[in-house]
Design a protein around this motif. Structure first.
Motif, short mmCIF file in Angstrom:
data_model
loop_
_atom_site.label_atom_id
_atom_site.label_comp_id
_atom_site.label_asym_id
_atom_site.label_seq_id
_atom_site.Cartn_x
_atom_site.Cartn_y
_atom_site.Cartn_z
N LEU A 47 0.83 -1.21 0.00
CA LEU A 47 0.00 0.00 0.00
C LEU A 47 0.86 1.26 0.00
O LEU A 47 1.94 1.29 0.60
N SER A 48 0.35 2.30 -0.66
CA SER A 48 1.01 3.62 -0.62
C SER A 48 0.27 4.49 0.41
O SER A 48 -0.83 4.98 0.14
N PHE A 49 0.85 4.60 1.57
CA PHE A 49 0.18 5.32 2.66
C PHE A 49 0.05 6.80 2.34
O PHE A 49 -0.90 7.46 2.77
N GLU A 50 1.00 7.33 1.50
CA GLU A 50 0.92 8.75 1.13
C GLU A 50 -0.31 8.99 0.26
O GLU A 50 -1.06 9.96 0.46
N GLU A 51 -0.52 8.08 -0.68
CA GLU A 51 -1.67 8.22 -1.58
C GLU A 51 -2.97 8.04 -0.81
O GLU A 51 -3.95 8.76 -1.03
N LEU A 52 -2.97 7.07 0.10
CA LEU A 52 -4.18 6.82 0.90
C LEU A 52 -4.50 8.03 1.77
O LEU A 52 -5.67 8.41 1.92
N TYR A 53 -3.46 8.60 2.36
CA TYR A 53 -3.65 9.78 3.19
C TYR A 53 -4.25 10.92 2.36
O TYR A 53 -5.18 11.62 2.81
N ARG A 54 -3.73 11.11 1.08
CA ARG A 54 -4.20 12.20 0.23
C ARG A 54 -5.67 11.97 -0.15
O ARG A 54 -6.47 12.90 -0.18
N ASN A 55 -6.03 10.71 -0.38
CA ASN A 55 -7.43 10.40 -0.72
C ASN A 55 -8.37 10.74 0.45
O ASN A 55 -9.44 11.32 0.25
N ALA A 56 -7.94 10.34 1.65
CA ALA A 56 -8.77 10.65 2.82
C ALA A 56 -8.85 12.15 3.04
O ALA A 56 -9.91 12.70 3.37
N TYR A 57 -7.73 12.80 2.80
CA TYR A 57 -7.66 14.26 2.94
C TYR A 57 -8.65 14.93 1.99
O TYR A 57 -9.41 15.83 2.36
N ASN A 58 -8.67 14.47 0.75
CA ASN A 58 -9.55 15.08 -0.26
C ASN A 58 -11.02 14.85 0.08
O ASN A 58 -11.86 15.73 -0.13
N MET A 59 -11.34 13.67 0.60
CA MET A 59 -12.73 13.40 0.94
C MET A 59 -13.22 14.35 2.04
O MET A 59 -14.31 14.90 1.98
N VAL A 60 -12.36 14.52 3.05
CA VAL A 60 -12.74 15.42 4.15
C VAL A 60 -12.82 16.85 3.64
O VAL A 60 -13.74 17.61 3.99
N LEU A 61 -11.85 17.21 2.76
CA LEU A 61 -11.79 18.58 2.24
C LEU A 61 -13.05 18.92 1.44
O LEU A 61 -13.53 20.06 1.47
N HIS A 62 -13.60 17.92 0.72
CA HIS A 62 -14.77 18.16 -0.12
C HIS A 62 -16.07 17.73 0.58
O HIS A 62 -17.06 17.36 -0.07
N LYS A 63 -16.04 17.75 1.90
CA LYS A 63 -17.23 17.58 2.72
C LYS A 63 -17.80 16.17 2.65
O LYS A 63 -19.01 15.96 2.83
N TYR A 64 -16.94 15.17 2.41
CA TYR A 64 -17.39 13.79 2.44
C TYR A 64 -16.86 13.06 3.70
O TYR A 64 -16.70 11.84 3.70
N GLY A 65 -16.63 13.85 4.75
CA GLY A 65 -16.11 13.27 6.00
C GLY A 65 -17.09 12.29 6.61
O GLY A 65 -16.70 11.24 7.16
#
Length: 735
Positions: A47-65
């Motif tokens: 797994l790429s933890f950096e990519e996973l972190y960015r995906n989670a970041y984007n979801m929260v950023l776009h109000k999909y928390g």
């Protein structure tokens, strides 16, 4: 020169702007969900933890928390249900091992998931007031694993069974237990307490209730205490190995209650092995163990103290009232000192020198020593025995140690003035006969008495030493006068101590007809003394003197006899008579009957010292007896001491006389205390006067309230006080 304006340059990170709609959010969550599955399946290495972190970041950023959070819960729940099935399926001893392994995996997975969703934790979770990711994972583990219907009771029963096995001596996997218990504590204090600690304590209570009852039926007190101590140590050790530290006080309280508190009374009163038996046999280890264990429960030490006090008072009462013990005053006091040393040693070595036990010891000794009205006299006789120079060689340090112990007994006496009366008599005899061990030892005791009771208590005793020193100077002057007049070698030699009336226990009625030869030299001394001290009067105290006589027996055998003045008067009668009756001796000497009988008993009835013989031959002296000079007397020593048969204890008439003197001496002290109190208070009622007088005088004696009342009446008659005209119990001081 011109200066350029400084510009602040701020470098911002590159923002890769991504527009995210619901489809893209679903796709992103699918990537994250797959990653979580891989983490739980232990395939996280690709797994790429950096990519996973960015995906989670984007979801929260776009109000999909919310979508991310709820999806996480659902995914974790699915895995935890599978884990619950795996744990429940584990058989026997593998059950805890499987649970421990799954718990470790879950913990590791949670840490990875928390790192991936860190941005969600910091923003969405905080704003939406949701449970953080790691804590959420713990709560889900609690709900779907620990509280699973098929696991909860089985887990609790397995843990308690392992503890029970360990208590019965079996070896268990403590490391595994420690991990499982640590899991409970990490899930929260309430989980640990409700799911393990409470049933653990209930199980312990039942276990120790049964065990203590079984063990107390077949063990003595000492063995039972060892068992209780061992169980307490085991539970403390158990806590240190795999339980929460806060459980230590709770589990030890259970053991203390079930094994000690519930059986205290039975243990201390066990026949042949309880507290009394331990005290009698000096079982220091058992006593120390009992003190240590009973100290843990609320009324434990009070229980020990009550039994010890009761035992002390009982043996003390037997000691001071036993007729056999009372025959020898020195032995009587020695037994008191031995008992005091014994129990003081027990308190020091086994009871941690506990002040409450020392107070109980002191109060017990004070109680029973004062049950015997002759205790003051016996303690003085004991001191006399230790400070009197005799055949035994006494080390000065030993004397100091004995005096220190005697002072402990002295403090217990309520009638210290009675001790003073007897001590003065015995000290006088030692000083006048020159038989004291040392002046330093005598003065050491007087210093102790002064420290304890004040200057007034010892002023007369110190006056006795002053008189002895002054007498040496007077005698030196008398001998110089005889030498100057040429009379030094004529007649007997006289050594005189001049005693101050009031300081010494002299007898006003002491009488004796001195031999003619002695009277002559006595008159010379009297004339000398009165010529240098005008206005004084001398009275010979023949009961307190000694003499050295040269005697010739059969075959010209010569001896020098050291005798008392009374004995000298009796022996010199036989210079002119071979046989004398008791009545003839009494008439010729005029010695008081009781003293004469003791004098004749020592001269005629003591084997090896019988310079007189009597008919009929028996140990008692009767008025019908006849006495002869014993020409056959022999001794391997030239100097022979003929000791007077000592009345170790006063006869009943002598005791009454001493008691009467003490009571007379107390009257002015009581009156002085009353006057002091009334002078300060002016008006006071009867009960308060009695209380304050008792308080002031208790250092010397405990005054009788009836005597205080009579002294008040006497002061009223002499117009120091008057009664109130309305309230007859109220007194006023008359200035």
């Amino acid at each position: 020169m011109s200066t350029a304006k400084k510009r602040n340059i701020k470098i911002e990170p590159f923002k890769h702007r991504i527009d995210m709609d619901s489809k893209h959010a679903d796709k992103t969550w699918k990537i994250l969900a797959d990653a979580i599955h891989e983490i739980y399946n232990q395939n996280a290495s690709g797994l790429s933890f950096e990519e996973l972190y960015r995906n989670a970041y984007n979801m929260v950023l776009h109000k999909y928390g919310d979508k991310l959070y709820s999806g996480l819960m659902t995914t974790m729940t699915v895995h935890l249900k599978d884990i619950a099935k795996a744990v429940d399926g584990a058989q026997g001893s593998l059950f805890l091992e499987e649970l421990n392994r799954k718990w470790a995996d879950h913990n590791k997975a949670l840490q990875m998931i928390r790192d991936i969703l860190m941005y969600m934790d910091r923003t969405y979770v905080t704003n939406a007031r949701k449970t953080p990711v790691y804590e959420l994972g713990l709560n889900l583990w609690r709900d779907y694993i620990i509280h699973a219907p098929k696991i909860k009771d089985r887990l609790q029963g397995t843990l308690l069974e392992l503890v029970r096995c360990e208590r019965t001596g079996e070896v268990i996997n403590r490391g595994l237990m420690r991990n499982i218990i640590k899991m409970f504590t990490e899930l929260g204090s309430s989980v640990y307490q409700d799911d393990f600690e409470k049933p653990f304590l209930d199980e312990a209570s039942n276990f120790y209730t049964i065990e203590s009852q079984q063990f107390i039926e077949c063990s003595d007190c000492g063995d039972y205490l060892k068992k209780a101590e061992r169980r307490l140590n085991e539970e403390t050790e158990r806590v240190s190995h795999y339980l929460d530290a806060k459980s230590e006080a709770k589990i030890t309280n259970v053991v203390e209650k079930e094994m000690i508190d519930n059986h205290m009374q039975r243990l201390v009163h066990m026949e042949n092995s309880g507290l009394v038996s331990m005290l009698v046999d000096d079982r220091f280890d058992d006593l120390r163990r009992m003190y240590s264990l009973f100290h843990r429960v609320p009324t434990g030490l009070t229980t020990i103290q009550d039994v010890m006090t009761s035992h002390l008072r009982e043996i003390g009462k037997q000691l001071v009232t036993d007729p056999e013990r009372l025959k020898d005053p020195v032995d009587f006091v020695q037994h008191l000192l031995d008992a005091k040393d014994k129990y003081a040693n027990i308190i020091s070595m086994s009871f941690n020198n506990d002040k409450t036990f020392l107070n109980a010891l002191n109060s017990s000794f004070e109680y029973f020593i004062n049950l015997n009205p002759r205790s003051p006299e016996f303690i003085s006789l004991f001191v006399d025995d230790k400070l009197r120079k005799g055949l035994k060689v006494v080390n000065e340090d030993d004397v100091e140690a004995v005096l220190e112990k005697v002072m402990v007994l002295f403090r217990y006496l309520q009638e210290k003035d009675v001790f003073e009366k007897y001590y003065k008599q015995h000290l006088a005899k030692r000083l006048l006969s020159g038989k004291t061990v040392s002046d330093d030892a005598e003065r050491s005791l007087i210093v102790r008495l002064k420290t304890e009771c004040g200057y007034q208590f010892t002023s007369k005793l110190e006056g006795m030493f002053t008189d002895m020193k002054t007498s040496l100077d007077t005698l030196h002057g008398f001998n110089s006068m005889l030498g100057a007049s040429g009379d030094a070698n004529e007649g007997p030699t006289l050594a005189v101590q001049v005693l101050t009336t009031g300081s010494w226990p002299t007898q006003a009625g002491a009488r004796c007809n001195l031999p003619r030869e002695i009277l002559a030299v006595c008159d010379k001394f009297k004339a000398y003394y009165l010529s240098t001290h005008s206005g004084r009067r001398l009275t010979w105290q023949t009961n307190m003197g000694t003499a050295d006589l040269k005697a010739i027996f059969a075959k010209g055998q010569k001896h020098e006899l050291n005798v008392s003045t009374y004995q000298m008067c009796v022996l010199m009668l036989f210079n002119s008579a071979d046989c004398l009756s008791y009545n003839e001796i009494a008439e010729a000497t005029d010695i008081p009957s009781s003293d004469l009988k003791r004098c004749l008993q020592s001269l005629a009835c003591v084997k090896g010292r019988n310079v007189l013989s009597k008919e009929p031959m028996c140990k008692e002296i009767n008025e019908e007896d006849n006495f002869y000079f014993n020409e056959k007397f022999s001794c391997k020593f030239y100097k022979v001491k003929i000791g007077t048969v000592v009345a170790h204890r006063e006869s009943e008439p002598e005791k009454q006389e001493t008691r009467q003197k003490v009571e007379e001496d107390r009257k002015p002290q009581i009156e002085a205390a009353i006057v002091r109190i009334m002078k300060a208070r002016r008006i006071l009622d009867h009960n308060n006067i009695v209380a304050e007088v008792t308080k002031q005088l208790q250092a010397r004696f405990l005054p009788n309230p009836a005597v205080i009342k009579r002294r008040i009446e006497s002061l009223i008659e002499r117009e120091f006080l008057e009664r109130d005209k309305i309230d007859r119990k109220l007194y006023k001081y008359l200035a």
